[in-house]
Motif scaffolding. Structure first.
Motif, PDB file in Angstrom:
ATOM      1  N   ASN A   1     -42.530  28.938-110.413  1.00 54.94           N
ATOM      2  CA  ASN A   1     -43.931  28.529-110.491  1.00 54.94           C
ATOM      3  C   ASN A   1     -44.361  28.471-111.947  1.00 54.94           C
ATOM      4  OD1 ASN A   1     -44.541  28.266-107.767  1.00 54.94           O
ATOM      5  ND2 ASN A   1     -44.847  30.496-107.546  1.00 54.94           N
TER       6      ASN A   1
ATOM      7  N   ASP B   1     -46.353  35.612-111.468  1.00 54.29           N
ATOM      8  CA  ASP B   1     -46.713  36.344-110.260  1.00 54.29           C
ATOM      9  C   ASP B   1     -48.062  35.933-109.669  1.00 54.29           C
ATOM     10  OD1 ASP B   1     -46.663  39.249-112.366  1.00 54.29           O
ATOM     11  OD2 ASP B   1     -48.133  37.650-112.246  1.00 54.29           O
ATOM     12  N   SER B   2     -48.833  35.191-110.447  1.00 52.66           N
ATOM     13  CA  SER B   2     -50.049  34.641-109.852  1.00 52.66           C
ATOM     14  C   SER B   2     -49.797  33.168-109.528  1.00 52.66           C
ATOM     15  CB  SER B   2     -51.224  34.789-110.810  1.00 52.66           C
ATOM     16  OG  SER B   2     -50.916  34.159-112.031  1.00 52.66           O
TER      17      SER B   2
ATOM     18  N   PRO C   1     -46.363  29.160-103.019  1.00 49.81           N
ATOM     19  CA  PRO C   1     -47.057  30.404-102.725  1.00 49.81           C
ATOM     20  C   PRO C   1     -46.059  31.501-102.346  1.00 49.81           C
ATOM     21  CG  PRO C   1     -48.010  28.573-101.501  1.00 49.81           C
ATOM     22  CD  PRO C   1     -46.786  28.054-102.156  1.00 49.81           C
ATOM     23  N   GLY C   2     -46.215  32.636-102.941  1.00 50.98           N
ATOM     24  CA  GLY C   2     -45.366  33.768-102.607  1.00 50.98           C
ATOM     25  C   GLY C   2     -43.938  33.663-103.098  1.00 50.98           C
ATOM     26  N   ALA C   3     -43.675  32.708-103.943  1.00 52.90           N
ATOM     27  CA  ALA C   3     -42.301  32.543-104.420  1.00 52.90           C
ATOM     28  C   ALA C   3     -41.829  33.808-105.128  1.00 52.90           C
ATOM     29  CB  ALA C   3     -42.215  31.361-105.379  1.00 52.90           C
ATOM     30  N   GLY C   4     -40.603  34.201-104.857  1.00 53.00           N
ATOM     31  CA  GLY C   4     -40.043  35.367-105.542  1.00 53.00           C
ATOM     32  C   GLY C   4     -38.714  34.983-106.185  1.00 53.00           C
TER      33      GLY C   4
ATOM     34  N   GLN D   1     -38.067  32.779-109.962  1.00 53.49           N
ATOM     35  CA  GLN D   1     -39.032  31.843-109.371  1.00 53.49           C
ATOM     36  C   GLN D   1     -39.515  30.879-110.453  1.00 53.49           C
ATOM     37  OE1 GLN D   1     -42.275  31.667-110.284  1.00 53.49           O
ATOM     38  NE2 GLN D   1     -42.756  33.655-111.198  1.00 53.49           N
TER      39      GLN D   1
ATOM     40  N   GLU E   1     -52.091  28.861-105.202  1.00 54.53           N
ATOM     41  CA  GLU E   1     -52.238  29.067-103.761  1.00 54.53           C
ATOM     42  C   GLU E   1     -51.531  27.981-102.960  1.00 54.53           C
ATOM     43  OE1 GLU E   1     -53.785  31.524-101.567  1.00 54.53           O
ATOM     44  OE2 GLU E   1     -53.028  32.411-103.416  1.00 54.53           O
ATOM     45  N   THR E   2     -51.831  26.777-103.305  1.00 48.32           N
ATOM     46  CA  THR E   2     -51.215  25.676-102.574  1.00 48.32           C
ATOM     47  C   THR E   2     -50.714  24.654-103.570  1.00 48.32           C
ATOM     48  OG1 THR E   2     -53.352  24.604-102.498  1.00 48.32           O
ATOM     49  CG2 THR E   2     -52.675  25.813-100.520  1.00 48.32           C
TER      50      THR E   2
ATOM     51  N   GLU F   1     -37.013  29.652-105.978  1.00 49.11           N
ATOM     52  CA  GLU F   1     -38.166  29.394-105.123  1.00 49.11           C
ATOM     53  C   GLU F   1     -39.337  28.930-105.967  1.00 49.11           C
ATOM     54  OE1 GLU F   1     -39.139  32.792-102.682  1.00 49.11           O
ATOM     55  OE2 GLU F   1     -37.052  33.043-102.045  1.00 49.11           O
TER      56      GLU F   1
END
Ligand SMILES: Cc1cc2nc3c(=O)[nH]c(=O)nc-3n(C[C@H](O)[C@H](O)[C@H](O)COP(=O)(O)OP(=O)(O)OC[C@H]3O[C@@H](n4cnc5c(N)ncnc54)[C@H](O)[C@@H]3O)c2cc1C
Lengths: 273, 421
Positions: free
Chosen positions: A95, A44-45, A84-87, A93, A48-49, A81
Motif C-alpha cells: 500500500n 499500516d494506515s 484494506p488490511g494488507a499485511g 505489503q 479504506e477502499t 498484498e
C-alpha cells in the motif's frame, strides 16, 4: 488465484542486459519530469477502499489498469498484498508504495541490500519501480525478492497503473510522465557489444580498490568482485543515471563512459588475487 | 647501488614469485626509489612492484617499522578505534611484492648523479625517484610553540605517540577544565581533521567531564564541512564548543607552553590541555632537494605528479602543490597510482593511461554520526581541477549517518589493504 513459482533469479543474459539498459535510459528521460517523492507514510494506515478508476484519469493514462490487475494477481500476489488490511507475506505489503522509501515497512525482514538503498535515499517512483520490476538486481544487487523480472514495458506500465491506485492521490501523476515514459531512447547496439578492455579496466579499478577490497572482503562497503559482467554493468549504469541514490557511487559513475564500465566489469569479473 | 646486508635480506625475503620472473635475473633492472612509506609512498611502491612483476627494482625508504595512519587517529582519541588498528607494518610489501624496504632516513638527494643518501650511509641510485614525505611544521608559525614543546602542547598531527599523549591529556584533564586547539591556516593536511578532532574530544569530555569547555582558536574565516560540524556540535555537545575566528583576533595567536596559556590578540586564556596544530609545509627532504617553491610545497605537473623542478622525480601526497585536491590519504593514494603507471610506462614501456584522480574524506561527529565530502578531479595544464563534487547534507536522518560511518570503516580497511597487502 494462480500461484507463481518464481524462476531462479540472475539468469538473464545479454537480452536481459539490453532491456535493462533501455529502461535505464528511458527512465533517465523521465527523471526530470518527476517531482521529489511525496511524503512517505508507513503502510499500516492503508486506504479504506480502492478508489474507482473513473476518478483517476491520469493513472489510467499510465496504462491499462484492468490488465495491470491481472498481472498483479499472476506475478506479484503470491508474495505481496495490497488493499484494506494488507499485511506482509513473503514480501512486504505494498500500500502507498509510490513515494514510499525503500525498505520502510517496520518489522519486515528486508535484505541488507535493500535496507542500504533505503538509507541511501531510494524512493519508489514510477521510474524506480519500473526498473526494479524489470530486473530487481539492477537496482538492488542483493535483494531477497526472487523474481526474474517483467520484460515487457507495456506490461510494467499496466501493472504500475494498477498499483498506483493503492497509493495516495492516484490521480496526481505528474503531467509529463506518461508522455515522457514513451520517449524511446535508442541505445546504440555497440554499447551492448563492448568487450571490456581488461588492462584499462585494471587501471580504472585502482580507483575502486581504495574502498572496495580486491579480495572481496566487505565490511561497510559491499564486495564487487566476481560479479557476472551484465549485473555489474547494469548496476553501474543505475548509479550513473541516478537511479541508485548513493552520492559517492554516483559521483564515481558519472565520469565513466560505457567503455570504462565494460572494462571495469571485465576486470572485476576475472580479478586474480 | 650500494647494497647493504639488510637490503639484501629484504630482497631475499621476497620469495619465489619475484625470483621466478625472468627479468629479475638480469642485473640491470630499472631502479625506482620511493622515499616515505605513508599513504603516497607505500601505495606507489606496491603498485610499481606488483604491476611490474619483478621487472623493476623498487626500494622503499622509511624510518619507522610501523606506519600509524593519521586517518582514524581522531577516532582513537574518541575511543572508537584501537591504537593497534592504526598501525601497519611493511612485511607484506617485502615478502609478497619483492620491495626492498629499507628502514632509514633519506638525508640528501643528488639530482645530477640521481642518487639518494641515507642517514645510515647507504647511497641508492635511481632511474626514477618518488618522494612522499608528508608534512613538516613551519617554525615560528605559532609564536611560543616549537617541536621542543610538543610534549606540553602536542600537535598529534603525525600519528603515534603524539596521539597517545593527547588522548591521555584529554582523559585526565581536570574537571571543568579547558581544552584548547590552535587550528592551522590553509593549506594543511586533512582539511576536516581539526574539526573531527574537536568532535571526538567533545565526545570524550561530554561523557567523562561534562562541565569542561572546548576553545577552538581558528585563523580561518571558514572551514571544511563547517555547516555539518556546527550542526553536529550544537546537537550532540550543546554549549561545549566555542570557536574564535579571525574576526576576534584568532589570526594573531601565541602560546606559552610553560604557563599553559594561549594569547589571542592580547587576550590571555589559561587552558588545561592545548593542541597546537602549526602551519605546514612539504616534508624536509623536499626542501633539501630543492623541489619546493616559495609556498613551501613542491609543485608538480598535474597530468602525472612529476616535479616541475626535475623530470626524474615524482612528488606525491601532502608535500605536492597540485591544485584542488585536498591533502589527504585518499588523494595521496590516488596520485600514487597515476605516477606508478607513468613510471612503468617510461621504464618498462607499459601502456600509458590518462590520469584519474579522486578523493572522499569521511568524518565522525559523534557515535554513529558520520559525514563525507568528496570529488573527482582531472588534470589541466595549470592544476589538478575539480570536475564534480558532493557533500553530506545537514539534517540527514540517523540511519544514513550511521551507514556513512560504517562506510568509512569499509574505506579504512580498503585503503590500508591497497597500501600494505
Ligand atoms: C588527524 C588527522 C586525520 C586525518 N584523517 C584523514 C582521513 O580521514 N582521510 C584521509 O584521506 N586523510 C586523512 N588525513 C590526512 C592523511 O593522513 C595525509 O594526508 C596522508 O597521510 C598524506 O600522505 P603522504 O604520503 O603525503 O604522507 P604520510 O602518510 O605522512 O607519509 C610520509 C612518510 O614519509 C616518511 N618520511 C618523511 N621524511 C622522510 C625521509 N626524509 N626519509 C624517509 N622517510 C621519510 C614518514 O616517516 C612517513 O611515514 C588525516 C590527517 C590527520 C592529521
Amino acid at each position: 488465484m494462480l500461484t507463481i513459482t518464481p524462476p531462479p533469479g540472475q539468469r538473464r543474459g545479454q537480452a536481459g542486459l539490453r532491456r535493462s539498459l533501455t529502461t535505464l535510459l528511458a527512465a533517465m528521460a523521465a527523471a526530470a519530469a518527476l517531482a521529489g517523492p511525496v511524503a512517505a507514510q508507513s503502510g499500516d494506515s492503508a486506504p479504506e477502499t480502492v478508489q474507482s478508476t473513473t476518478t483517476i484519469p491520469r493513472a489510467v493514462e499510465l496504462g491499462d489498469v484492468e490488465h495491470g490487475r491481472e498481472l498483479w494477481e499472476f506475478e506479484c500476489a503470491a508474495c505481496h498484498e495490497m488493499g484494506p488490511g494488507a499485511g506482509d507475506g513473503i514480501g512486504p505489503q505494498l500500500n502507498r508504495v509510490f513515494g514510499r522509501r525503500a525498505a520502510a515497512v517496520a518489522d519486515f525482514p528486508y535484505s541488507d541490500s535493500i535496507r542500504r538503498m533505503g538509507r541511501d535515499g531510494l524512493y519508489w517512483t514510477f521510474r524506480t519501480l519500473d526498473a526494479y520490476i524489470e530486473n530487481p538486481y539492477a537496482l538492488v544487487s542483493g535483494t531477497r525478492m526472487s523474481y526474474a523480472g517483467l520484460d515487457d514495458e507495456g506490461d510494467r506500465a499496466d501493472l504500475l497503473a494498477f498499483m498506483r491506485l493503492y497509493s495516495d492521490q492516484p490521480g496526481d501523476i505528474p503531467e509529463a510522465e506518461p508522455t515522457a515514459r514513451r520517449v524511446e531512447v535508442e541505445l546504440p547496439p555497440e554499447v551492448l557489444e563492448i568487450r571490456g578492455d581488461r588492462e584499462w579496466g585494471e587501471f580504472l579499478a585502482s580507483e575502486c580498490t581504495t574502498c572496495h577490497q580486491r579480495d572481496g572482503a566487505a565490511a561497510g562497503i559491499p564486495s564487487i568482485t566476481y560479479w557476472p559482467e551484465d549485473r555489474f554493468v547494469v548496476a553501474m549504469h543505475a548509479y550513473r543515471e541516478g537511479l541508485r541514490p548513493h552520492q559517492v557511487m554516483q559521483n564515481i559513475a558519472r565520469r565513466l563512459t560505457d567503455e570504462d564500465i565494460a572494462a571495469l566489469a571485465t576486470y572485476f569479473a576475472t580479478i586474480d588475487d | 647501488m650500494a647494497i647493504k646486508r639488510r637490503t639484501l635480506l629484504a630482497g631475499m625475503a621476497a620469495g619465489s614469485a619475484v625470483l621466478a620472473a625472468p627479468a629479475v635475473m638480469g642485473a640491470s633492472r630499472p631502479k625506482v626509489v620511493v622515499i616515505g612509506g605513508g599513504s603516497g609512498g607505500a601505495t606507489a611502491a606496491r603498485y610499481l612492484a606488483r604491476d611490474s612483476q619483478g621487472a623493476l627494482d623498487v626500494v622503499l625508504v622509511e624510518p619507522t617499522r610501523t606506519y600509524y595512519t593519521c586517518y582514524f587517529s581522531n577516532l582513537y582519541l574518541g575511543g572508537f578505534w584501537d591504537l593497534e588498528n592504526l598501525g601497519h607494518s611493511y612485511g607484506t610489501l617485502a615478502a609478497r611484492h619483492g620491495i626492498n624496504v629499507v628502514h632509514d632516513w633519506a638525508i640528501g638527494i643528488d639530482r645530477d648523479a640521481q642518487t639518494v643518501t641515507l642517514a645510515g650511509g647507504d647511497v641508492l641510485d635511481y632511474d626514477r625517484l618518488v618522494i612522499s614525505p608528508g608534512i613538516d611544521f613551519v617554525e615560528g608559525s605559532v609564536p611560543g610553540w616549537s617541536v621542543a614543546a610538543q610534549n606540553r602542547m602536542p600537535h598529534a598531527y603525525k600519528a603515534g605517540s603524539q596521539t597517545e599523549l593527547l588522548k591521555a591529556q584529554v582523559e585526565n584533564m581536570r574537571e571543568g577544565g579547558v581544552f584548547a586547539m590552535v587550528a592551522p591556516p590553509n593549506p594543511y593536511r586533512c582539511p576536516p581533521g581539526p574539526y573531527e578532532r574537536i568532535s571526538m574530544v567533545a565526545h570524550v569530555l561530554s561523557e567523562r567531564n561534562p562541565t569542561a569547555k572546548i576553545l577552538l582558536v581558528d585563523p580561518k574565516e571558514n572551514f571544511s564541512k563547517q555547516a555539518l560540524f556546527e550542526e553536529g556540535w550544537a546537537r550532540h555537545y550543546p554549549g561545549m564548543v566555542e570557536r574564535v575566528g579571525p574576526d576576534f583576533g584568532a589570526d594573531n595567536v601565541s602560546v606559552d607552553p610553560e604557563a599553559m596559556t594561549v594569547d589571542i590578540d592580547g587576550m590571555v586564556e589559561q587552558v588545561d590541555v592545548c593542541n597546537v596544530i602549526p602551519a605546514q609545509q612539504a616534508g624536509r627532504i623536499a626542501h633539501l632537494a630543492d623541489l619546493t617553491n616559495d609556498s613551501g610545497w613542491a609543485p608538480v605537473v598535474p597530468a602525472d605528479m612529476r616535479s616541475r623542478m626535475d623530470d626524474k622525480i615524482f612528488v606525491l601526497g601532502d608535500a605536492s602543490a597540485q591544485g584542488d585536491m585536498p591533502k589527504s590519504g585518499f588523494s595521496a593514494n590516488s596520485q600514487a597510482k597515476v605516477a606508478a603507471n607513468v613510471i612503468r610506462h617510461e621504464l618498462l614501456d607499459a601502456r600509458l593511461f590518462p590520469a584519474r584522480y579522486a578523493n572522499t574524506c569521511w568524518s565522525l561527529i559523534a557515535t554513529d554520526d558520520g559525514v563525507k565530502v568528496g570529488a573527482s578531479y582531472e588534470p589541466t595544464d595549470e592544476k589538478i581541477a575539480t570536475v564534480d563534487s558532493f557533500i553530506s547534507q545537514t539534517g540527514e536522518d540517523a540511519d544514513l549517518r550511521r551507514q556513512t560511518f560504517e562506510e568509512s570503516i569499509g574505506w579504512y580497511n580498503g585503503i590500508v589493504a591497497d597500501m600494505f597487502t
